[in-house]
Design a protein around this motif. Structure first.
Motif, PDB file in Angstrom:
ATOM      1  N   ALA B  32       0.584  -1.321   0.200  1.00 49.72           N
ATOM      2  CA  ALA B  32      -0.202   0.102   0.148  1.00 49.72           C
ATOM      3  C   ALA B  32       1.164   1.406  -0.079  1.00 49.72           C
ATOM      4  CB  ALA B  32      -1.290  -0.108   1.520  1.00 49.72           C
ATOM      5  N   GLY B  33       2.040   1.366   0.645  1.00 47.01           N
ATOM      6  CA  GLY B  33       2.959   2.317   1.177  1.00 47.01           C
ATOM      7  C   GLY B  33       3.410   2.747  -0.984  1.00 47.01           C
ATOM      8  N   ALA B  34       4.088   1.707  -1.063  1.00 44.71           N
ATOM      9  CA  ALA B  34       4.876   1.560  -3.012  1.00 44.71           C
ATOM     10  C   ALA B  34       3.639   2.275  -3.170  1.00 44.71           C
ATOM     11  CB  ALA B  34       4.935   0.114  -2.852  1.00 44.71           C
ATOM     12  N   SER B  35       1.972   1.333  -3.529  1.00 48.65           N
ATOM     13  CA  SER B  35       1.384   1.961  -4.433  1.00 48.65           C
ATOM     14  C   SER B  35       1.001   3.353  -4.408  1.00 48.65           C
ATOM     15  CB  SER B  35      -0.160   1.437  -4.620  1.00 48.65           C
ATOM     16  OG  SER B  35       0.066  -0.033  -4.013  1.00 48.65           O
ATOM     17  N   ALA B 165       0.314  -4.322 -11.408  1.00 50.67           N
ATOM     18  CA  ALA B 165      -0.269  -4.083 -13.196  1.00 50.67           C
ATOM     19  C   ALA B 165       0.181  -2.457 -12.827  1.00 50.67           C
ATOM     20  CB  ALA B 165      -1.569  -4.588 -13.132  1.00 50.67           C
ATOM     21  N   ALA B 166      -0.355  -1.025 -11.800  1.00 48.63           N
ATOM     22  CA  ALA B 166      -0.465   0.250 -11.748  1.00 48.63           C
ATOM     23  C   ALA B 166       1.343   0.078 -12.377  1.00 48.63           C
ATOM     24  CB  ALA B 166      -0.243   0.537 -11.099  1.00 48.63           C
ATOM     25  N   LEU B 167       2.609  -1.239 -12.118  1.00 47.38           N
ATOM     26  CA  LEU B 167       3.785  -0.581 -11.738  1.00 47.38           C
ATOM     27  C   LEU B 167       4.366  -1.011 -13.435  1.00 47.38           C
ATOM     28  CD1 LEU B 167       5.903   0.568 -10.289  1.00 47.38           C
ATOM     29  CD2 LEU B 167       7.320  -2.220 -10.129  1.00 47.38           C
ATOM     30  N   LEU B 202      -3.190  10.433 -14.986  1.00 48.73           N
ATOM     31  CA  LEU B 202      -3.870  10.504 -14.286  1.00 48.73           C
ATOM     32  C   LEU B 202      -5.069   9.384 -13.194  1.00 48.73           C
ATOM     33  CD1 LEU B 202      -4.452  14.315 -14.285  1.00 48.73           C
ATOM     34  CD2 LEU B 202      -3.191  12.281 -12.967  1.00 48.73           C
ATOM     35  N   LEU B 203      -5.297   9.069 -14.312  1.00 49.42           N
ATOM     36  CA  LEU B 203      -6.877   7.710 -14.133  1.00 49.42           C
ATOM     37  C   LEU B 203      -6.040   6.435 -13.690  1.00 49.42           C
ATOM     38  CD1 LEU B 203      -9.624   7.141 -14.776  1.00 49.42           C
ATOM     39  CD2 LEU B 203      -8.733   5.795 -16.891  1.00 49.42           C
ATOM     40  N   LEU B 204      -4.599   5.853 -14.169  1.00 53.96           N
ATOM     41  CA  LEU B 204      -3.797   4.940 -13.195  1.00 53.96           C
ATOM     42  C   LEU B 204      -3.868   5.630 -11.846  1.00 53.96           C
ATOM     43  CD1 LEU B 204      -3.028   2.364 -15.000  1.00 53.96           C
ATOM     44  CD2 LEU B 204      -0.521   2.779 -14.437  1.00 53.96           C
ATOM     45  N   ALA B 205      -3.254   6.917 -11.338  1.00 55.00           N
ATOM     46  CA  ALA B 205      -2.614   6.713 -10.546  1.00 55.00           C
ATOM     47  C   ALA B 205      -3.716   6.355  -9.571  1.00 55.00           C
ATOM     48  CB  ALA B 205      -1.708   7.774  -9.953  1.00 55.00           C
ATOM     49  N   LEU B 242      10.147   6.166 -10.581  1.00 50.48           N
ATOM     50  CA  LEU B 242       9.121   6.008  -9.718  1.00 50.48           C
ATOM     51  C   LEU B 242       9.381   4.809  -8.765  1.00 50.48           C
ATOM     52  CD1 LEU B 242       7.142   5.914 -13.392  1.00 50.48           C
ATOM     53  CD2 LEU B 242       6.162   7.186 -11.528  1.00 50.48           C
ATOM     54  N   LEU B 243      10.386   4.100  -9.572  1.00 51.83           N
ATOM     55  CA  LEU B 243      10.960   2.287  -8.623  1.00 51.83           C
ATOM     56  C   LEU B 243      11.242   3.050  -7.163  1.00 51.83           C
ATOM     57  CD1 LEU B 243      12.512   0.409 -11.287  1.00 51.83           C
ATOM     58  CD2 LEU B 243      10.756   0.060 -10.321  1.00 51.83           C
ATOM     59  N   ALA B 244      11.362   4.187  -7.484  1.00 56.95           N
ATOM     60  CA  ALA B 244      12.185   4.712  -6.289  1.00 56.95           C
ATOM     61  C   ALA B 244      11.206   5.111  -5.069  1.00 56.95           C
ATOM     62  CB  ALA B 244      13.316   5.258  -5.708  1.00 56.95           C
TER      63      ALA B 244
END
Lengths: 312, 631, 276
Positions: B32-35, B165-167, B202-205, B242-244
């Motif tokens: 969840a934090g990563a998301s 999926a989002a990543l 934005l939709l994805l986020a 993004l990864l970081a």
């Protein structure tokens, strides 16, 4: 319209100044204030601000003219039944003062948690604060004292004593019923479900705690509680006493029970594995004597009907 | 021998607990934090806005509110999964913020302000829901602050799927995101459909955030703070950033939850992880603001057609005054009880009239006070989205009230009033201190106020989450309770208001000069800092007094000056008068509606005003043409 | 009956005689957050001159102007204005003698041209003083002088860039100062409006006996209109003197780090500066 308004405004300003000058005049300004120092007895038109007071009145045979959140009472307390004629006076936090005034009560039964509102209530009718719950002390003691005070205020002192006696009788009967079923000393978690991962467990000082001990049972939750006698915990806390049964206060829906007890974690709780989870019918945990009796009966009935497999 | 890691023995509770509660909780906190970190980083990149995040764009609040509605709808809502409801809410809130943002060229501060305004509105709406459904929505207190306890792998599985999926999608799109992060013109010049690409990201986020909110509730600030920290390390590519952000976000929420569990253990009360992240996140926003260059004074609309102003004069004021008289008369004379509608007879029930008078007068004066406070704040900040509600001033008052009620056990109204004023002044002092350190960036001061407000709100949340039944009672006072107003209080409020209006009108030249920012007035010999400080102090005083009557979320302070300007009140004296009258009208009407609409149940006037006010605010914003031409 | 001076006001003591120094910097420098923006400068701004500040972006022009206009306080050294330490003047007293305009004046979206010009009377009247006939005349004169006399009721946002710049100049004139400090007043304007504003400044300098200090990018415009030039490079003065001394290829090349050539078509025409 405007002229009328101006007249009103002038009148109000004058009255307001009087009010400022002599705050005691406020009571006299209310047309229904009645004789202020009459010893309280035989009040006819009572409005009650809270459910515990309401159920106590009803149990004493006094039907109030109005009650706060009467609709909620029917859902969350339900007995003694509330006659339809009793007027709704708004929420328990912010009762509708105009509705109150319209009912022309001769006594308003309020409580400590509405103290900020007391001045406003007193402008309508004499107010008595009777606080049965959330006092931070032994709640059942507060309930006993409150019941006696309500009895005295309504001229039903004897009925109040009889009500208290009937509680003792009910507790004893339920206790012997439980003892007969070999359940004496059984430890119990008494909970209400908030959501799948949070429960209110009732401990020391709560009505539920007193009822459990009067029934000869042991309260399995010994942790810290707030001034209302409960704590918010996660379901895993119910595994601390592996021998304890779980009693869930109602109304509770099947999906709420499942969210807590039909998960991999829930299924592994000792009480669930022992099929010792019991959903109760409507049980108000912050009530007065009638709710306590009802709670005792419900617990005893649920525990002695183990074979019926209530939980799960 | 079975270790219980993958197939725990059912009869050993500790093993089951480890497998189905401890492990999934760790996974959920990490994922969840990563998301949230990922969603925040993507939002900040495509909006080119260091202040964008699930919290500041209203995503979390929208999702949460939709879920509360679904919970109330009961079985009827189960036709759709919870995720769908939450996504709808999140999309609606973010869509609104996006529309407002597009009109202002996605200017960072303004976008964040719009998001926070909508967030605050939604929490007002949630408060209204709770007032009427306290038993059913008891869970909202906990879940509203992000409670991470788990009892199976469902949430963990869903969150992992959504995150992966989002990543994957965002990494695949990282070149497009990189182009958008540089600028629309460049992106368009290499053939990228900028609007489409931005909306898709934005939709994805938003979807990812909605998923997290559905599962664990609102965890604020991870999505804001983590990408900011990552940016400090200057990652070499969008994919890396993004990864970081994802990795660091996961670790941050894990640490926050560990801290939450530890404090739950120590205090014996349930402390939600979201409350912890808000505690450390709000200061991060503070630091962030001090490093972000924000335009000192956003452009304001022109509001003329033929190059001349058509000022409203006495006609407008007379009209407004007449409206106020009618509204106040209606509020005083019309009532509704179980017996139906009642018109107060002129010579009749003096007692009832007397009971109603302080309430109506209190709402009227408090509305006028918060409106004037809003006008002053907007002049100081130079931003028409500023208001005491957004500056943390009202939250300061609320925090003061909650503190003395819960910690000191005070329930006397006078004491509560005093602690509210102390709280509001305290909050204002913090904002002033911040303002002093960031002279030129007055918009940053506004956001600092919001950060402070959220910080105080999270403290209130922790207090309420552990305070049970009294919480709901407190909520009533916090939503504003004109019921409790007494005539002496009305008198006091009236005097305070009259004195403030007199001061403002006497100093109308300096106050009008402040409209031009800091530099030019200073060059004209104005003691800018002193005038700003004085105006802010007045605004704080008015706001705290009004908060006691109408609560922290009325939005009248935001709306009334807006309306006054829309009605062409341009010169300061007219503007002040129109703002006062409009605030009084809106609040008197709101209190009246709240009193009679659901009688005998009562909706606090502050909540009615908040609901109506934000609607009007959104209409105003969407009608707005922004003057694009710079100097 | 009207006299130029009204009781209770100090009219500017008149500009010091041409040639005297209006501003004098004694080792005044500016440092922010540990970064030096402006080296300690020893510099004189002569009174009654049209001074152009040259130098590329970040050379310290704006910082210098802000210090002269008291928007910034020097981190070290001192600035003397008309014989007295600059900090000794009261804030309105200073505003009556020095008019300062930032590179990007505020939008003033809710103001008319006349209202902007009237702001220039604040240094004279303050928060409470009544506006009299003298103030009205100063405002009217200022608007007239910048050619906006008929546009007083227009909204600022309805003006063109050049008109807006002139409206702000009207505010400065209404201040009746002895000195104008302008930070790139022509930066946002096209060629026609640049010329319009610079011509106006040039004639104002003559008619109002003003000292003008102006930051400007365009060397050609600077040498054409200014009579004293100061060039800054990385926070240091690299040139101070008359235009003739500046318009030499080697001097300009040193200032801009670029090979630069100059040509003057005819004896009286303006000097043209061009990068090689």
């Amino acid at each position: 319209m405007t002229r009328r308004f101006v007249c009103q405004l002038v009148f109000a300003a004058l009255a307001g100044l009087t009010l400022l000058a002599a705050p005691a005049g406020a009571r006299a300004a209310g047309p229904e204030a009645g004789p202020a120092s009459t010893p309280v007895s035989g009040k006819e038109r009572i409005v009650v601000m809270e459910w515990a007071g309401l159920e106590t009145l009803l149990a004493l045979g006094v039907t109030p003219v109005g009650a706060a959140d009467a609709g909620g009472y029917r859902e969350w307390v339900s007995t003694p039944a509330l006659p339809e004629a009793v007027a709704e006076v708004g929420s328990r936090q912010e009762p509708n003062l105009e509705e109150l005034a319209r009912l022309k009560p001769d006594l308003i039964l309020s409580h400590a948690h509405l103290r900020p509102l007391k001045g406003k209530l007193e402008a309508i009718a004499p107010v008595e604060d009777v606080t049965l719950n959330g006092t931070g002390t032994d709640t059942y003691e507060a309930v006993l004292e409150g019941t006696r005070r309500i009895g005295a205020l309504t001229g039903k002192a004897q009925a109040a004593e009889a009500l208290i006696d009937s509680a003792d009788t009910a507790f004893e009967a339920d206790a012997s019923k439980l003892a007969a079923a070999g359940l004496a000393g059984r430890s119990i978690y008494f909970v209400r479900i908030i959501d799948g991962n949070a429960l209110r467990v009732h401990g020391k000082g709560s009505v539920a705690g007193t009822v459990l001990s009067r029934l000869g049972l042991t309260n399995a939750y010994q942790g810290t509680v707030n001034e209302w006698g409960f704590a918010t915990v996660e379901p895993s806390a119910l595994a601390e006493d592996p021998k304890a049964a779980i009693v869930v206060a109602g109304p509770v829906r099947d999906d709420q029970m499942a969210a807590v007890f039909d998960t991999p974690l829930g299924r592994a709780l000792p009480a669930v594995r022992a099929k010792a989870v019991h959903g109760l019918p409507v049980t108000w945990t912050f009530g007065g004597i009638p709710s306590a009796i009802h709670m005792a009966d419900a617990i005893a009935a649920a525990l002695t009907q183990r074979s019926a497999e209530t939980g799960n | 021998m079975r270790l219980g890691l993958f197939d725990p023995p059912e009869d050993v509770f500790a093993a089951v607990m480890f497998h189905y509660a401890t492990l999934p909780r760790i996974v959920v906190s990490l994922v969840a934090g990563a998301s949230l970190g990922l969603a925040g980083a993507a939002m900040q990149a495509v909006l080119r806005n260091p202040l964008a995040s699930p919290t500041t764009l209203g995503v979390s609040a929208g999702a949460q509110f939709a879920l509360a509605l679904a919970a109330l709808a009961g079985p009827a809502a189960t036709v759709l999964p919870r995720e769908a409801w939450s996504l709808c809410g999140a999309l609606a809130a973010t869509g609104l913020v996006y529309l407002i943002g597009r009109r202002t060229g996605f200017e960072p501060a303004r976008l964040a302000l719009a998001g926070m305004a909508i967030t605050l509105f939604l929490s007002a709406a949630s408060a209204a829901l709770i007032l009427f459904n306290e038993q059913q929505l008891a869970f909202l207190f906990l879940w509203g602050s992000g409670h991470l306890a788990q009892s199976d792998w469902t949430s963990a599985t869903i969150l992992i799927a959504a995150f992966v999926a989002a990543l994957a999608a965002l990494i695949a799109a990282s070149r497009a995101i990189g182009l958008l992060a540089v600028g629309d013109q460049l992106a368009a010049s290499v053939g990228l459909k900028t609007e489409t690409a931005r909306l898709a990201v934005l939709l994805l986020a938003v979807a990812l955030t909605a998923c997290v909110v559905t599962r664990i509730g609102v965890v604020g600030f991870v999505g804001l703070a983590i990408p900011a920290i990552v940016r400090l390390c200057r990652p070499r590519s969008v994919a890396r950033s993004l990864l970081a952000s994802a990795v660091l976000g996961g670790l941050a929420l894990f640490a926050a939850d560990a801290l939450a569990q530890l404090s739950s253990e120590l205090t014996g009360r349930l402390v939600p992880a979201g409350a912890v992240t808000a505690l450390f996140g709000a200061p991060v926003l503070f630091v962030l603001l001090s490093r972000t260059r924000l335009p000192a004074r956003p452009h304001q609309p022109a509001g003329h057609t033929d190059g001349r102003f058509h000022d409203a004069g006495l006609g407008l004021l007379a009209g407004l005054a007449a409206t106020l008289v009618v509204v106040a008369a209606a509020a005083l004379l019309i009532g509704r009880t179980g017996a139906g509608w009642e018109l107060l007879a002129p010579s009749g029930d003096g007692a009832l009239f007397l009971a109603r008078l302080p309430r109506v007068a209190g709402a009227l004066l408090a509305g006028a006070a918060i409106a004037l406070s809003g006008l002053l704040v907007q002049k100081i900040v130079g931003n028409d989205l500023a208001s005491p509600e957004l500056l943390g001033i009202s939250n300061g008052a609320a925090a003061g009230i909650v503190f003395s009620a819960l910690v000191l056990g005070v329930l006397s109204r006078t004491a509560l009033l005093l602690s509210g004023i102390v709280g509001a002044l305290g909050a204002t002092l913090v904002v002033l201190w911040f303002a002093r350190r960031h002279r030129d960036q007055i918009a940053a001061v506004l956001l600092a106020g919001i950060a402070l407000g959220v910080f105080l709100d999270s403290i209130i949340r922790i207090a309420l989450a552990t305070a049970s039944m009294q919480a709901v009672a407190l909520l009533t006072w916090l939503s504003g309770s004109s019921v409790l107003v007494s005539l002496p209080e009305v008198l006091g409020l009236g005097l305070l208001l009259a004195a403030t209006v007199a001061v403002v009108l006497a100093f109308r030249r300096p106050v009008a000069l402040i409209d031009l920012g800091a530099e030019v007035p200073q060059a004209l010999g104005l003691k800018v800092r002193a005038v700003q400080t004085g105006m802010l102090a007045l605004a704080a005083l008015l706001a705290s007094a009004a908060t006691m009557v109408i609560g922290p979320l009325s939005f009248v302070g935001l709306l009334a000056p807006h309306l006054a300007r829309a009605l062409r009140a341009r010169r300061l004296a007219v503007q002040v008068a129109a703002t006062l009258l409009l605030g009084a009208i809106v609040m008197t009407l709101s209190d009246f509606v709240g009193r009679v609409a659901m009688a005998p149940w009562q909706v606090p006037g502050g909540l009615v005003a908040g609901l109506v006010g934000s609607l009007g605010f959104i209409l105003l914003t969407s009608r707005r043409r922004v003057a694009g031409a710079g100097a | 009956m009207e006299t130029p001076s009204i009781t209770g006001e100090t009219a500017p003591a008149g500009p010091p005689a041409a040639g005297a120094d209006l501003f004098r910097l004694n080792g005044a420098g500016y440092i922010v957050g540990g970064t030096r923006i402006l080296a300690p400068l020893d510099l004189a701004i002569p009174a009654g001159r049209f001074v152009a500040l040259l130098g590329h972006n970040g050379s310290g022009k704006s910082t210098l102007l802000s210090m002269l206009g008291r928007q910034l306080v020097p981190s070290e050294g001192e600035i003397v204005f008309a014989g007295d330490a600059i900090g000794r003047y009261g804030s309105r007293e200073f505003a009556r003698r020095v008019g300062w305009l930032p590179q990007q004046p505020p939008l003033a979206a809710s103001m008319t041209v006349a209202e902007v010009a009237r702001l220039g009377r604040y240094p004279w009247r303050g928060a409470f003083g009544r506006h009299g006939a003298r103030d009205e005349r100063a405002v009217a004169d200022a608007l007239d002088r910048v050619g906006l006399a008929t546009m007083g009721e227009r909204a600022m946002t309805s003006l063109s860039g050049g008109e807006r710049q002139r409206a702000w100049l009207a505010m400065l004139l209404a201040q009746e100062p002895a000195c104008l400090l302008l930070d790139e007043p022509t930066a946002a304007l096209d060629l026609k409006h640049q010329l319009e504003v610079l011509r106006l400044l040039s004639s104002l300098k003559e008619t109002h006996d003003l000292t003008i200090v102006m930051a400007i990018h365009d060397v050609g415009m600077a040498v054409r209109f200014a009579d004293h030039l100061i060039a800054l490079k990385a926070g240091r003065t690299v040139f101070a003197g008359p235009p003739e001394a500046l318009t030499k290829p080697d001097v300009l090349s040193a200032i801009y780090d670029l090979p630069i050539g100059t040509v003057r078509p005819g004896e009286t025409g303006p000097t043209i500066v061009y990068p090689l």
